[in-house]
Design a protein around this motif. Structure first.
Motif, PDB file in Angstrom:
ATOM      1  N   ASP A 283       4.359   2.335   7.119  1.00 12.22           N
ATOM      2  CA  ASP A 283       3.097   2.125   6.768  1.00 12.22           C
ATOM      3  C   ASP A 283       2.226   3.157   7.167  1.00 12.22           C
ATOM      4  OD1 ASP A 283       3.256  -0.487   5.575  1.00 12.22           O
ATOM      5  OD2 ASP A 283       3.505  -1.587   7.682  1.00 12.22           O
ATOM      6  N   LEU A 284       1.779   4.004   6.267  1.00 11.97           N
ATOM      7  CA  LEU A 284       0.945   5.317   6.681  1.00 11.97           C
ATOM      8  C   LEU A 284      -0.312   5.350   6.213  1.00 11.97           C
ATOM      9  CD1 LEU A 284       3.870   7.745   5.213  1.00 11.97           C
ATOM     10  CD2 LEU A 284       3.656   6.762   7.576  1.00 11.97           C
ATOM     11  N   TYR A 285      -1.000   4.021   5.900  1.00  9.21           N
ATOM     12  CA  TYR A 285      -2.385   3.937   6.102  1.00  9.21           C
ATOM     13  C   TYR A 285      -3.262   4.783   7.194  1.00  9.21           C
ATOM     14  CZ  TYR A 285      -7.124   2.079   5.125  1.00  9.21           C
ATOM     15  OH  TYR A 285      -8.461   1.962   4.758  1.00  9.21           O
TER      16      TYR A 285
ATOM     17  N   ASN B 180     -10.901  -2.811   7.168  1.00  7.56           N
ATOM     18  CA  ASN B 180      -9.878  -1.847   7.243  1.00  7.56           C
ATOM     19  C   ASN B 180      -8.360  -2.406   7.316  1.00  7.56           C
ATOM     20  OD1 ASN B 180      -9.069   0.940   8.282  1.00  7.56           O
ATOM     21  ND2 ASN B 180      -7.982  -0.016   9.797  1.00  7.56           N
ATOM     22  N   ALA B 181      -8.313  -3.486   8.144  1.00 13.76           N
ATOM     23  CA  ALA B 181      -7.032  -4.342   7.682  1.00 13.76           C
ATOM     24  C   ALA B 181      -6.780  -4.784   6.402  1.00 13.76           C
ATOM     25  CB  ALA B 181      -6.882  -5.663   8.685  1.00 13.76           C
ATOM     26  N   ALA B 182      -7.813  -5.207   5.604  1.00 12.98           N
ATOM     27  CA  ALA B 182      -7.740  -5.489   4.166  1.00 12.98           C
ATOM     28  C   ALA B 182      -7.247  -4.261   3.501  1.00 12.98           C
ATOM     29  CB  ALA B 182      -9.000  -6.026   3.724  1.00 12.98           C
ATOM     30  N   ALA B 183      -8.036  -3.027   3.629  1.00 11.52           N
ATOM     31  CA  ALA B 183      -7.460  -2.043   2.850  1.00 11.52           C
ATOM     32  C   ALA B 183      -6.184  -1.513   3.191  1.00 11.52           C
ATOM     33  CB  ALA B 183      -8.443  -0.718   3.220  1.00 11.52           C
ATOM     34  N   ALA B 184      -5.734  -1.826   4.475  1.00  2.19           N
ATOM     35  CA  ALA B 184      -4.240  -1.153   4.705  1.00  2.19           C
ATOM     36  C   ALA B 184      -3.253  -2.288   4.294  1.00  2.19           C
ATOM     37  CB  ALA B 184      -4.206  -1.418   6.343  1.00  2.19           C
ATOM     38  N   SER B 185      -3.549  -3.727   3.884  1.00  4.20           N
ATOM     39  CA  SER B 185      -2.763  -4.278   3.147  1.00  4.20           C
ATOM     40  C   SER B 185      -2.483  -4.129   1.678  1.00  4.20           C
ATOM     41  CB  SER B 185      -3.257  -5.917   3.211  1.00  4.20           C
ATOM     42  OG  SER B 185      -4.359  -6.239   2.548  1.00  4.20           O
ATOM     43  N   LYS B 186      -3.573  -3.513   1.236  1.00  2.00           N
ATOM     44  CA  LYS B 186      -3.295  -3.080  -0.355  1.00  2.00           C
ATOM     45  C   LYS B 186      -2.348  -1.601  -0.468  1.00  2.00           C
ATOM     46  CE  LYS B 186      -7.795  -5.399  -1.358  1.00  2.00           C
ATOM     47  NZ  LYS B 186      -8.971  -5.278  -2.100  1.00  2.00           N
ATOM     48  N   GLN B 187      -2.320  -1.107   0.641  1.00  2.00           N
ATOM     49  CA  GLN B 187      -1.652   0.300   0.552  1.00  2.00           C
ATOM     50  C   GLN B 187      -0.057   0.195   0.398  1.00  2.00           C
ATOM     51  OE1 GLN B 187      -3.822   2.849   0.274  1.00  2.00           O
ATOM     52  NE2 GLN B 187      -1.886   4.375   0.035  1.00  2.00           N
ATOM     53  N   PRO B 188       0.692   0.765  -0.422  1.00  2.00           N
ATOM     54  CA  PRO B 188       2.048   0.662  -0.778  1.00  2.00           C
ATOM     55  C   PRO B 188       2.676   1.010   0.608  1.00  2.00           C
ATOM     56  CG  PRO B 188       1.081   1.227  -2.739  1.00  2.00           C
ATOM     57  CD  PRO B 188       0.128   1.383  -1.767  1.00  2.00           C
ATOM     58  N   GLN B 189       3.867   0.640   0.731  1.00  2.00           N
ATOM     59  CA  GLN B 189       4.834   0.998   1.952  1.00  2.00           C
ATOM     60  C   GLN B 189       5.778   2.025   1.422  1.00  2.00           C
ATOM     61  OE1 GLN B 189       6.374  -2.984   2.815  1.00  2.00           O
ATOM     62  NE2 GLN B 189       5.385  -2.662   4.742  1.00  2.00           N
ATOM     63  N   ILE B 190       6.035   3.150   2.124  1.00  2.00           N
ATOM     64  CA  ILE B 190       6.963   4.117   1.861  1.00  2.00           C
ATOM     65  C   ILE B 190       8.627   3.582   2.368  1.00  2.00           C
ATOM     66  CG2 ILE B 190       7.556   6.569   2.077  1.00  2.00           C
ATOM     67  CD1 ILE B 190       4.943   6.000   0.679  1.00  2.00           C
ATOM     68  N   ILE B 191       9.197   3.537   1.203  1.00  2.00           N
ATOM     69  CA  ILE B 191      10.699   3.134   1.388  1.00  2.00           C
ATOM     70  C   ILE B 191      11.689   4.183   1.657  1.00  2.00           C
ATOM     71  CG2 ILE B 191      12.324   1.125   0.693  1.00  2.00           C
ATOM     72  CD1 ILE B 191       9.593   0.050   1.132  1.00  2.00           C
TER      73      ILE B 191
ATOM     74  N   SER C  69      -5.143 -13.015   2.048  1.00  2.00           N
ATOM     75  CA  SER C  69      -5.922 -12.365   3.485  1.00  2.00           C
ATOM     76  C   SER C  69      -6.839 -13.366   3.983  1.00  2.00           C
ATOM     77  CB  SER C  69      -6.400 -10.875   3.041  1.00  2.00           C
ATOM     78  OG  SER C  69      -7.076 -10.342   4.100  1.00  2.00           O
ATOM     79  N   THR C  70      -6.642 -13.563   5.160  1.00  2.00           N
ATOM     80  CA  THR C  70      -7.726 -14.443   6.027  1.00  2.00           C
ATOM     81  C   THR C  70      -8.505 -13.391   7.043  1.00  2.00           C
ATOM     82  OG1 THR C  70      -6.085 -14.920   7.773  1.00  2.00           O
ATOM     83  CG2 THR C  70      -6.242 -16.267   5.877  1.00  2.00           C
ATOM     84  N   SER C  71      -8.346 -11.995   6.874  1.00  2.00           N
ATOM     85  CA  SER C  71      -8.883 -11.052   7.839  1.00  2.00           C
ATOM     86  C   SER C  71     -10.337 -10.810   7.220  1.00  2.00           C
ATOM     87  CB  SER C  71      -8.004  -9.816   8.111  1.00  2.00           C
ATOM     88  OG  SER C  71      -8.561  -8.803   8.808  1.00  2.00           O
TER      89      SER C  71
END
Length: 231
Positions: free
Chosen positions: A108-110, A85-96, A79-81
């Motif tokens: 992506d439901l963060y 908030n963006a960093a936290a969102a990137s750690k949240q699993p996606q719902i498949i 991550s270069t952000s």
């Protein structure tokens, strides 16, 4: 409660029930995929009405799970952000969400605020049709892969792969593709699972009451080979 029964009816199998913290609030939500093509999220088991739903446009849902399909796993992401908030969102699993018709919907439901019709997929990835069940597997450093079993006695492995084409950012292009395919002559697959201590093995439960193990071998270039063994 009649309203609760209406919202939770029409579940294909246990694979359509999933629990995880889908919005990053620190609490575990219950996620249901309905045969009518609607995704439904409850904040608690005591809740009689859903916290959030999708429009009923996802097809016949056969599997709901979570993972990192189109985003790198946070352990390996660079991550270069500077945006927290963006960093936290990137750690949240996606719902498949997997439909029998051959679609993999990614959510992506963060920090999602909930609401009727509020759940909208950020991606719809093509997979083989006639899906019986599906499983997210972690066999590579960056992304999770999707293993799909069909009613046609076949098993397919999908994931993000890198080719030699550069995108507009000057990085190697990444695309969704089928990585491997198996024909399962032993019979139709009804369920799939992995073992924590053997992440490269997929255990297949066959409808005739036997099990089959598929071995995945990680290659140096990031691709995956497959082999099988019966039991």
């Amino acid at each position: 409660d009649n309203d609760h029964q209406r919202q939770s009816s029409g579940i294909a199998n246990s694979k359509c029930l999933h629990s995880c913290d889908c919005d990053g609030d620190g609490n575990i939500e219950l996620i249901l995929g309905l045969l009518s093509g609607k995704l439904v999220v409850f904040k608690t088991l005591q809740q009689t009405t859903p916290w959030a739903t999708s429009p009923p446009t996802l097809g016949c849902i056969v599997t709901v799970t979570s993972g990192f399909i189109t985003r790198p796993h946070p352990k390996f992401a660079q991550s270069t952000s500077s945006d927290d908030n963006a960093a936290a969102a990137s750690k949240q699993p996606q719902i498949i969400v997997i439909s029998a018709e051959g679609a993999c919907y990614v959510f992506d439901l963060y920090q999602c605020k909930g609401g009727y019709g509020a759940l909208k997929p950020v991606a719809c990835l093509a997979i083989t049709p006639s899906v019986q069940t599906a499983l997210v597997v972690h066999t590579r450093d960056a992304y999770d892969d999707l293993c799909v079993a069909t009613t046609e006695k076949s098993l397919h492995l999908y994931g993000m792969v890198t080719d030699s084409t550069l995108n507009r950012s000057g990085k190697l292009q990444e695309d969704w593709a089928e990585i491997q395919k198996w024909s399962i002559d032993e019979g139709a697959i009804s369920s799939m699972a992995t073992m924590t201590n053997k992440p490269f093995q997929i255990v297949l439960g066959l409808q005739k009451g036997t099990m089959l193990t598929i071995d995945l071998a990680l290659k140096k270039d990031g691709g995956i080979n497959g082999g099988g063994g019966g039991s």
